[in-house]
Design an enzyme around this catalytic site. Structure first.
Site, short mmCIF file in Angstrom:
data_model
loop_
_atom_site.label_atom_id
_atom_site.label_comp_id
_atom_site.label_asym_id
_atom_site.label_seq_id
_atom_site.Cartn_x
_atom_site.Cartn_y
_atom_site.Cartn_z
N THR A 35 -6.79 -20.48 5.73
CA THR A 35 -5.40 -20.78 6.03
C THR A 35 -4.76 -21.43 4.81
O THR A 35 -5.43 -22.09 4.03
CB THR A 35 -5.28 -21.66 7.30
N TYR A 38 1.08 -19.89 3.17
CA TYR A 38 1.75 -18.64 3.50
C TYR A 38 1.25 -17.98 4.76
O TYR A 38 1.87 -17.07 5.28
CB TYR A 38 1.63 -17.65 2.34
N GLY A 39 0.06 -18.38 5.24
CA GLY A 39 -0.44 -17.72 6.43
C GLY A 39 -1.88 -18.06 6.74
O GLY A 39 -2.49 -18.89 6.08
N THR A 40 -2.37 -17.39 7.78
CA THR A 40 -3.74 -17.61 8.23
C THR A 40 -4.45 -16.26 8.27
O THR A 40 -3.85 -15.26 8.63
CB THR A 40 -3.72 -18.24 9.64
N VAL A 41 -5.73 -16.27 7.90
CA VAL A 41 -6.52 -15.04 7.93
C VAL A 41 -7.67 -15.22 8.92
O VAL A 41 -8.34 -16.27 8.93
CB VAL A 41 -7.07 -14.68 6.54
N LYS A 56 -4.40 -10.83 8.54
CA LYS A 56 -3.57 -11.93 8.04
C LYS A 56 -2.28 -12.00 8.82
O LYS A 56 -1.57 -11.00 8.97
CB LYS A 56 -3.26 -11.73 6.55
N ASP A 153 -2.57 -12.51 -12.71
CA ASP A 153 -3.34 -13.71 -12.38
C ASP A 153 -4.77 -13.35 -12.00
O ASP A 153 -5.31 -13.85 -11.02
CB ASP A 153 -2.64 -14.48 -11.23
O1 N17 Z 1 -4.38 -9.53 -1.71
C1 N17 Z 1 -3.36 -9.83 -1.14
C2 N17 Z 1 -2.07 -9.56 -1.81
C3 N17 Z 1 -1.92 -8.40 -2.55
C4 N17 Z 1 -0.72 -8.15 -3.18
C5 N17 Z 1 0.33 -9.07 -3.10
C6 N17 Z 1 -1.02 -10.48 -1.75
C7 N17 Z 1 0.17 -10.22 -2.38
N1 N17 Z 1 1.25 -11.16 -2.32
C8 N17 Z 1 1.25 -12.37 -1.81
C9 N17 Z 1 2.49 -10.95 -2.79
N2 N17 Z 1 3.23 -12.01 -2.57
C10 N17 Z 1 2.50 -12.89 -1.97
C11 N17 Z 1 2.96 -14.20 -1.56
N3 N17 Z 1 -3.35 -10.43 0.08
C12 N17 Z 1 -4.48 -10.83 0.82
C13 N17 Z 1 -5.71 -11.03 0.25
C14 N17 Z 1 -6.81 -11.45 1.01
C15 N17 Z 1 -6.66 -11.68 2.36
C16 N17 Z 1 -5.42 -11.49 2.95
C17 N17 Z 1 -4.32 -11.07 2.17
O2 N17 Z 1 -7.73 -12.13 3.13
C18 N17 Z 1 -8.92 -11.45 3.22
C19 N17 Z 1 -10.03 -12.15 3.59
C20 N17 Z 1 -11.24 -11.50 3.71
N4 N17 Z 1 -11.36 -10.18 3.47
C21 N17 Z 1 -10.27 -9.48 3.11
C22 N17 Z 1 -9.03 -10.09 2.98
#
Ligand code: N17
Length: 391
Positions: A35, A38-41, A56, A153
């Site tokens: 968490t 920006y959110g919770t996964v 997410k 990044d």
């Molecule tokens: O990887 C991302 C992601 C990709 C592109 C752009 C996020 C953005 N982004 C964020 C653009 N603006 C913002 C504020 N997101 C992401 C990565 C991992 C996540 C959930 C979302 O969580 C998991 C956890 C475990 N396994 C897979 C994904």
């Protein structure tokens, strides 16, 4: 007592971290795994495919224009990506059926158990692991760059890894203003390309009174780099990939600078001070004079620093860790190096369709961002697996 309205048909409700999640019945056993602001996964099991997924839920994505634009951008970027080394969307849903009631949405991705940062802390990686991991990073970068997207990044923490050592790049293409936001309290600049560090120095300048050294570095960095590098800029990711590969081989970060200038010093200890070729390309006379005034440091032989690594491995680093971004190998060029021969499958080194970034520079009212996001959710089509069946 308030009576909760019935869930949308095919959906069910449950509480996660004191917020209500309303998800399709196919997703089971939700468990919070992370968490942030920006959110919770959550991790979950997809009953339809039998696969473990990550879901997410963004935190109040339409609370402001900024949040809404960010939510739209994450959805658009994730939706565009269809490559095994880049995180992509398996599904996206909202429990709301009309735009009026639309408040929340959920992104479904393949579940990844760990990341390269954690993996490197646990163990020293063997060279064949390094080969396989860097091969995957470069395939992912080739794909992202071909879409016209720069990661900006790249670091061990956003390289997700599963138990089979399969790697996916996360968090690519974050908004450019993030660079400005990061000035002053930068958590990790160890993977940042020298031209990016120079660019940050621009943001830290206040008014006309500039610190002499930084001011001249600024001229070096800005005039030259904004035009040539920051506008296309894919070379910044190659630098980061080089730093990450170096860390895998060494077991510790290569350039551990304590601030901007220290970071540049650490870098030049290894790359050496810039060559006359590089200095000639600089626009500002002050900049040329400044660089020429620096005590000359020769480039270090990377074979000496990576004495336990094979010469094929060192050869990759030699092509990525170059001070001049124009001289660095592209992801496609790096993939051609002999270090990757054993793992190479050219069929997997695919390119993306161009990504339309028009909306990224657009200012829209909140309800417009919301409407566009809703449309993107409705037009989502799930990816097909290699057997051609819809997931
Ligand atoms: O990887 C991302 C992601 C990709 C592109 C752009 C996020 C953005 N982004 C964020 C653009 N603006 C913002 C504020 N997101 C992401 C990565 C991992 C996540 C959930 C979302 O969580 C998991 C956890 C475990 N396994 C897979 C994904």
């Amino acid at each position: 007592m308030a009576i909760a309205a019935r869930s949308r048909s095919g959906f069910y409700r449950q509480e996660v971290n004191r917020t209500v999640w309303e998800v399709p019945e196919r997703y089971r056993d939700l468990k919070q795994i992370g968490t942030g602001a920006y959110g919770t996964v959550c991790s979950a099991w997809d009953r339809r495919t039998g696969a473990q997924v990550a879901i997410k839920k963004l935190h109040r994505p339409f609370q402001s224009k900024l949040f809404a634009k960010r939510a739209y951008r994450e959805l658009r970027l994730l939706k565009h990506m269809r490559h095994e080394n880049v995180i992509g969307l398996l599904d996206v849903f909202t429990a709301e059926i009309s735009l009026d009631r639309f408040r929340d949405f959920y992104l479904v991705m393949p579940f990844m158990g760990t990341d390269l940062g954690k993996l490197m802390k646990m163990e020293k990686l063997t060279e064949d692991r390094v080969q396989f991991l860097v091969y995957q990073i470069l395939k992912g970068l080739k794909y992202i760059h071909s879409a016209g997207i720069v990661h900006r990044d790249l670091k061990p923490g956003n390289l997700a890894i599963n138990p089979d050592c399969e790697l996916k790049i996360l968090d690519f293409g974050l908004a450019r203003q993030a660079d400005a936001e990061m000035t002053g309290y930068v958590v990790t600049r160890w993977y940042r390309a020298p031209e990016v560090i120079l660019n940050w120095m621009h943001y830290t300048q206040t008014g006309k009174r500039r610190v002499l050294i930084v001011g001249m570095l600024w001229d070096v960095g800005w005039v030259f780099l904004e035009r040539k590098t920051l506008l296309s800029g894919v070379a910044v990711d190659i630098w980061s990939a080089g730093c990450i590969m170096a860390e895998m081989l060494l077991g510790k970060p290569l350039f551990k600078g304590s601030d901007h200038l220290d970071q540049l010093r650490e870098i030049m200890k290894i790359t050496g001070t810039p060559s006359p070729d590089f200095v000639v390309k600089l626009q500002s006379q002050d900049a040329k004079n400044y660089i020429r005034s620096l005590p000359k440091v020769p480039k270090k032989d990377l074979h000496y620093i990576f004495s336990k690594a094979s010469s094929n491995a060192v050869c990759v680093l030699e092509r990525m860790l170059l001070l001049d971004p124009e001289c660095r190998a592209s992801a496609s060029e790096a993939l051609e190096l002999p270090f990757f021969n054993e793992f190479r499958d050219i069929e997997e080194e695919t390119e993306a369709l161009p990504y339309d970034q028009t909306m990224d520079n657009t200012d829209l009212p909140l309800d417009q961002w919301k409407r566009h996001t809703f449309t993107e959710i409705l037009t989502f089509r799930p990816p097909r697996d290699s057997k051609g069946t819809s997931l």
